[in-house]
Design a protein around this motif. Sequence first.
Motif, mmCIF file in Angstrom:
data_model
loop_
_atom_site.group_PDB
_atom_site.id
_atom_site.type_symbol
_atom_site.label_atom_id
_atom_site.label_comp_id
_atom_site.label_asym_id
_atom_site.label_seq_id
_atom_site.Cartn_x
_atom_site.Cartn_y
_atom_site.Cartn_z
ATOM 1 N N ILE A 190 30.316 41.017 37.996
ATOM 2 C CA ILE A 190 29.493 42.036 38.626
ATOM 3 C C ILE A 190 28.902 41.369 39.853
ATOM 4 N N MET A 191 29.173 41.938 41.034
ATOM 5 C CA MET A 191 28.728 41.298 42.265
ATOM 6 C C MET A 191 28.092 42.312 43.208
ATOM 7 N N THR A 192 27.150 41.839 44.002
ATOM 8 C CA THR A 192 26.565 42.637 45.071
ATOM 9 C C THR A 192 26.653 41.842 46.367
ATOM 10 N N SER A 193 26.686 42.562 47.480
ATOM 11 C CA SER A 193 26.680 41.888 48.777
ATOM 12 C C SER A 193 26.229 42.853 49.865
ATOM 13 N N ASN A 194 25.542 42.303 50.855
ATOM 14 C CA ASN A 194 25.193 43.057 52.058
ATOM 15 C C ASN A 194 26.332 43.001 53.079
ATOM 16 N N LEU A 195 27.347 42.197 52.809
ATOM 17 C CA LEU A 195 28.470 42.033 53.722
ATOM 18 C C LEU A 195 29.519 43.109 53.475
ATOM 19 N N ASP A 196 30.259 43.480 54.520
ATOM 20 C CA ASP A 196 31.381 44.401 54.336
ATOM 21 C C ASP A 196 32.645 43.578 54.057
ATOM 22 N N GLY A 197 33.767 44.263 53.876
ATOM 23 C CA GLY A 197 35.013 43.579 53.546
ATOM 24 C C GLY A 197 35.442 42.547 54.575
ATOM 25 N N ASN A 198 35.291 42.862 55.864
ATOM 26 C CA ASN A 198 35.673 41.913 56.917
ATOM 27 C C ASN A 198 34.810 40.665 56.885
ATOM 28 N N ALA A 199 33.507 40.846 56.677
ATOM 29 C CA ALA A 199 32.603 39.696 56.630
ATOM 30 C C ALA A 199 32.850 38.859 55.376
ATOM 31 N N LEU A 200 33.179 39.511 54.257
ATOM 32 C CA LEU A 200 33.512 38.761 53.042
ATOM 33 C C LEU A 200 34.774 37.931 53.248
ATOM 34 N N GLU A 201 35.761 38.512 53.928
ATOM 35 C CA GLU A 201 36.986 37.767 54.205
ATOM 36 C C GLU A 201 36.709 36.589 55.136
ATOM 37 N N ALA A 202 35.860 36.785 56.137
ATOM 38 C CA ALA A 202 35.499 35.689 57.038
ATOM 39 C C ALA A 202 34.770 34.575 56.280
ATOM 40 N N LYS A 203 33.941 34.936 55.318
ATOM 41 C CA LYS A 203 33.157 33.949 54.559
ATOM 42 C C LYS A 203 34.027 33.185 53.554
ATOM 43 N N TYR A 204 34.855 33.918 52.787
ATOM 44 C CA TYR A 204 35.590 33.303 51.673
ATOM 45 C C TYR A 204 37.092 33.158 51.894
ATOM 46 N N GLY A 205 37.645 33.875 52.860
ATOM 47 C CA GLY A 205 39.076 33.832 53.097
ATOM 48 C C GLY A 205 39.799 34.981 52.412
ATOM 49 N N ALA A 206 41.022 35.236 52.863
ATOM 50 C CA ALA A 206 41.813 36.351 52.348
ATOM 51 C C ALA A 206 42.158 36.179 50.874
ATOM 52 N N ARG A 207 42.364 34.950 50.448
ATOM 53 C CA ARG A 207 42.752 34.687 49.056
ATOM 54 C C ARG A 207 41.655 35.115 48.088
ATOM 55 N N VAL A 208 40.417 34.710 48.344
ATOM 56 C CA VAL A 208 39.307 35.070 47.463
ATOM 57 C C VAL A 208 39.061 36.578 47.519
ATOM 58 N N LEU A 209 39.103 37.161 48.719
ATOM 59 C CA LEU A 209 38.900 38.603 48.831
ATOM 60 C C LEU A 209 39.966 39.355 48.040
ATOM 61 N N ASP A 210 41.202 38.906 48.079
ATOM 62 C CA ASP A 210 42.274 39.537 47.321
ATOM 63 C C ASP A 210 41.996 39.470 45.817
ATOM 64 N N ARG A 211 41.454 38.361 45.363
ATOM 65 C CA ARG A 211 41.110 38.226 43.941
ATOM 66 C C ARG A 211 39.962 39.168 43.557
ATOM 67 N N ILE A 212 38.997 39.313 44.447
ATOM 68 C CA ILE A 212 37.899 40.260 44.193
ATOM 69 C C ILE A 212 38.462 41.679 44.080
ATOM 70 N N LEU A 213 39.330 42.052 45.008
ATOM 71 C CA LEU A 213 39.901 43.396 45.002
ATOM 72 C C LEU A 213 40.738 43.645 43.744
ATOM 73 N N GLY A 214 41.386 42.601 43.240
ATOM 74 C CA GLY A 214 42.185 42.735 42.017
ATOM 75 C C GLY A 214 41.344 42.807 40.759
ATOM 76 N N LYS A 215 40.175 42.216 40.787
ATOM 77 C CA LYS A 215 39.340 42.109 39.583
ATOM 78 C C LYS A 215 38.240 43.163 39.525
ATOM 79 N N CYS A 216 37.926 43.823 40.647
ATOM 80 C CA CYS A 216 36.729 44.665 40.704
ATOM 81 C C CYS A 216 36.980 46.065 41.252
ATOM 82 N N ILE A 217 36.182 46.991 40.764
ATOM 83 C CA ILE A 217 36.028 48.313 41.366
ATOM 84 C C ILE A 217 35.081 48.107 42.552
#
Length: 190
Positions: free
Chosen positions: A147-174
């Motif tokens: 369960i995660m919250t963030s003030n960042l949008d998808g682009n900012a999350l990708e800039a912070k963590y990279g495409a690999r981590v963002l892809d894992r978030i998208l696969g694991k979360c609504i």
Amino acid sequence: MPVYDKAWAERWLTQKGWLKEVAGEHDFTAAVNAVCKYVNDPSKGILILGNVGTGKTMLAAILFGYLKTAKRRINCADNDDVDFLVPESDQYVNGGVYNSQYADYLRGAVFLDDIGTEDIRCHYTNTYDRVGRFITAYEARGKGRLIMTSNLDGNALEAKYGARVLDRILGKCIILKFSGQSKRQRIIEK
């Protein structure tokens, strides 16, 4: 077997104090839809995105309390709290600080509040992204829900963590996006 439909989600959220009058029609409806998906799909976690003060943390805490496998809430803005995301094998990056319960966290639900606000740790010339590494490990070996919250949008999350981590978030979360403005600001303006 209980029915977890939109009517149930509206009643349940209202009982828990997450009110349509406060959230606003759009965000309340989006939350009801996400809660229905969330409770009906035990393989999925949830990522709630939106501006500061829109109720992300409150809704995430309600969902975290719903789970029987809840393990730990981590406030990512508190770097001492984020240190709990470091396994013993990586303790050198935290000056010997690590979490002996790390493996246990992978077996239950974990609530990461305000991802993207944490500092990146450095050890000599190496950087260590504790949250990104935990999300990757959780996606691979985790048995509960993130369960995660963030003030960042998808682009900012990708800039912070990279495409690999963002892809894992998208696969694991609504993904639930709030569009409203700070509810706290409305209180000040009145």
